[in-house]
Write a protein that holds these residues in place. Structure first.
Motif, PDB file in Angstrom:
ATOM      1  N   ASN A 114      34.949 -20.700 -13.539  1.00  0.00           N
ATOM      2  CA  ASN A 114      33.766 -21.330 -14.126  1.00  0.00           C
ATOM      3  C   ASN A 114      32.517 -21.132 -13.275  1.00  0.00           C
ATOM      4  N   ASP A 167      22.072 -17.950 -21.487  1.00  0.00           N
ATOM      5  CA  ASP A 167      22.922 -18.755 -22.357  1.00  0.00           C
ATOM      6  C   ASP A 167      23.116 -20.123 -21.703  1.00  0.00           C
ATOM      7  N   ARG A 174      28.664  -9.776 -22.399  1.00  0.00           N
ATOM      8  CA  ARG A 174      29.368 -10.784 -23.205  1.00  0.00           C
ATOM      9  C   ARG A 174      30.781 -10.312 -23.565  1.00  0.00           C
ATOM     10  N   THR A 184      26.469 -22.279 -22.493  1.00  0.00           N
ATOM     11  CA  THR A 184      27.675 -21.802 -21.803  1.00  0.00           C
ATOM     12  C   THR A 184      27.591 -22.084 -20.318  1.00  0.00           C
ATOM     13  N   ALA A 235      26.319 -16.673 -17.267  1.00  0.00           N
ATOM     14  CA  ALA A 235      25.615 -17.239 -18.418  1.00  0.00           C
ATOM     15  C   ALA A 235      24.153 -17.532 -18.083  1.00  0.00           C
TER      16      ALA A 235
END
Length: 378
Positions: free
Chosen positions: A283, A295, A253, A298, A290
């Motif tokens: 992205n 996550d 992270r 995200t 992610a």
């Protein structure tokens, strides 16, 4: 030599049975090929179609040009700059290499133009096609390495060539990445030194392969220069993926935050090159990272952001995003649903557009069952 004879000889050279070759193809490509088909190929009763030619190329480590060629295919080069490469017809490569030396070869500017073209083609062509083309270029450029600028060219070509081998191979991809780093050092160009190492790190980290090597190359890139650049950006995300796979979520992270900061300063406007990291591509990096971190918010946000900007000419990367969703489903406990979702996404992409990275991602989704069981029964 007939194609069937060549397949037989290459199989025997590896010490494989027909069944072993069929199993290797099935494992790598998700097919259900029977031993009898291999027998029919070797006896020239059936000619492999385009998909299985590509599968044979990857499994037997032979570029399509060799399988498709009608010349004597028994003579192959096994060394470029002191390292084994995928076999290519010797006469063609030797001719190209000597011609380049005798004529002085393409100029440095012409080589840079070639790199630009390959960077674009990599985004849409299959690994086997890129491997065939770049192997010939490496034979040519090695004849001109008395020019430091061409060490930079060679290093970037080697990095692209390494991408045509799965990082899980453990030897070929890593060998070429390490050699590319050494070639970049010979150029004296810090930008090239950082980029080559960073590109190798993100490739290995994204694939989830040779994580120790990914860390080493990323650390080297960061040590060479902390100036915001695409090479540094790749290095940071390569380390982030390696950390996430190891379960070190705090480090992953932190690196994600660092990577976003570098992207704000160094992200590229070029959209369709392997040498570029535009908004949609960062992205894609974030989406998988992610998903590996669990996550979901995200990951979904990154997927939606990427999907709106991925050029329509690059369907492979849209497939990546769909397979990331499959990984999220599998890691949340729905392994069967996640695997089916990822497999549907991969099957929707034409086989000639498949990459080695997508195959490794499919394997990661399928292997999530063991990870889920481990989490449930620590």
């Amino acid at each position: 030599m007939e194609l069937g004879e060549l397949i037989r000889d290459l199989r025997k050279a590896r010490g494989w049975s027909q069944g072993r070759l069929a199993s290797a193809i099935n494992a790598a490509h998700g097919t259900t090929l029977a031993r009898e088909y291999v027998s029919n190929w070797e006896r020239s009763k059936i000619t492999p179609g385009a998909f299985y030619l590509a599968a044979l190329s990857a499994t037997l480590d032979v570029p399509p040009a060799v399988l498709e060629s009608q010349v004597d295919r028994r003579e192959f080069l096994t060394d470029v700059a002191g390292a084994a490469i995928a076999p290519v017809v010797a006469s063609d490569l030797l001719s190209a290499g000597f011609a380049a030396r005798l004529s002085g070869g393409p100029s440095a500017d012409a080589w840079e133009a070639k790199l630009t073209r390959y960077g674009t083609e990599y985004m849409s062509l299959g690994a086997a096609d890129i491997q065939r083309r770049v192997s010939a270029e490496l034979v040519t450029v090695q004849q001109q390495l008395d020019n430091p600028r061409l060490w930079s060219v060679a290093a970037r070509l080697m990095t692209l060539y390494a991408k045509t081998f799965p990082g899980s191979d453990g030897s070929k991809a890593v060998h070429w990445y390490r050699m590319a780093a050494k070639a970049a050092d010979e150029s004296g160009d810090d930008d090239a030194r950082v980029w080559v190492r960073g590109r190798a790190a993100i490739a290995l980290g994204y694939e989830g392969a040779a994580l120790g090597v990914a860390d080493v190359l990323a650390d080297q890139a960061i040590a060479i220069s902390d100036r915001p650049s695409l090479g540094l950006l790749n290095a940071i995300f390569g380390k982030a993926h390696a950390a996430a796979i190891r379960g070190d979520h705090a480090t992953a992270r932190k690196l994600l935050t660092d990577g976003r900061r570098v992207f704000d300063q160094a992200g590229s406007h070029e959209q369709t090159s392997d040498y570029a990291v535009p908004w949609w591509r960062i992205n894609v990096f974030v989406s998988l990272l992610a998903a590996r971190l669990g996550d979901e918010a995200t990951a979904v946000a990154a997927q939606e952001a990427a999907r709106t900007e991925i050029p329509s000419a690059l369907p492979r990367f849209a497939t990546h995003l769909e397979m990331h969703r499959g990984l999220m489903l599998a890691r949340s406990g729905d392994v069967s649903g996640g695997t089916a979702y990822a497999r549907t996404a991969l099957d929707a992409l034409p086989p000639e557009k498949h990459s080695l990275t997508l195959r490794l991602l499919m394997a990661e989704v399928e292997q999530s069952r063991g990870r889920v069981d481990q989490l449930r029964n620590p």
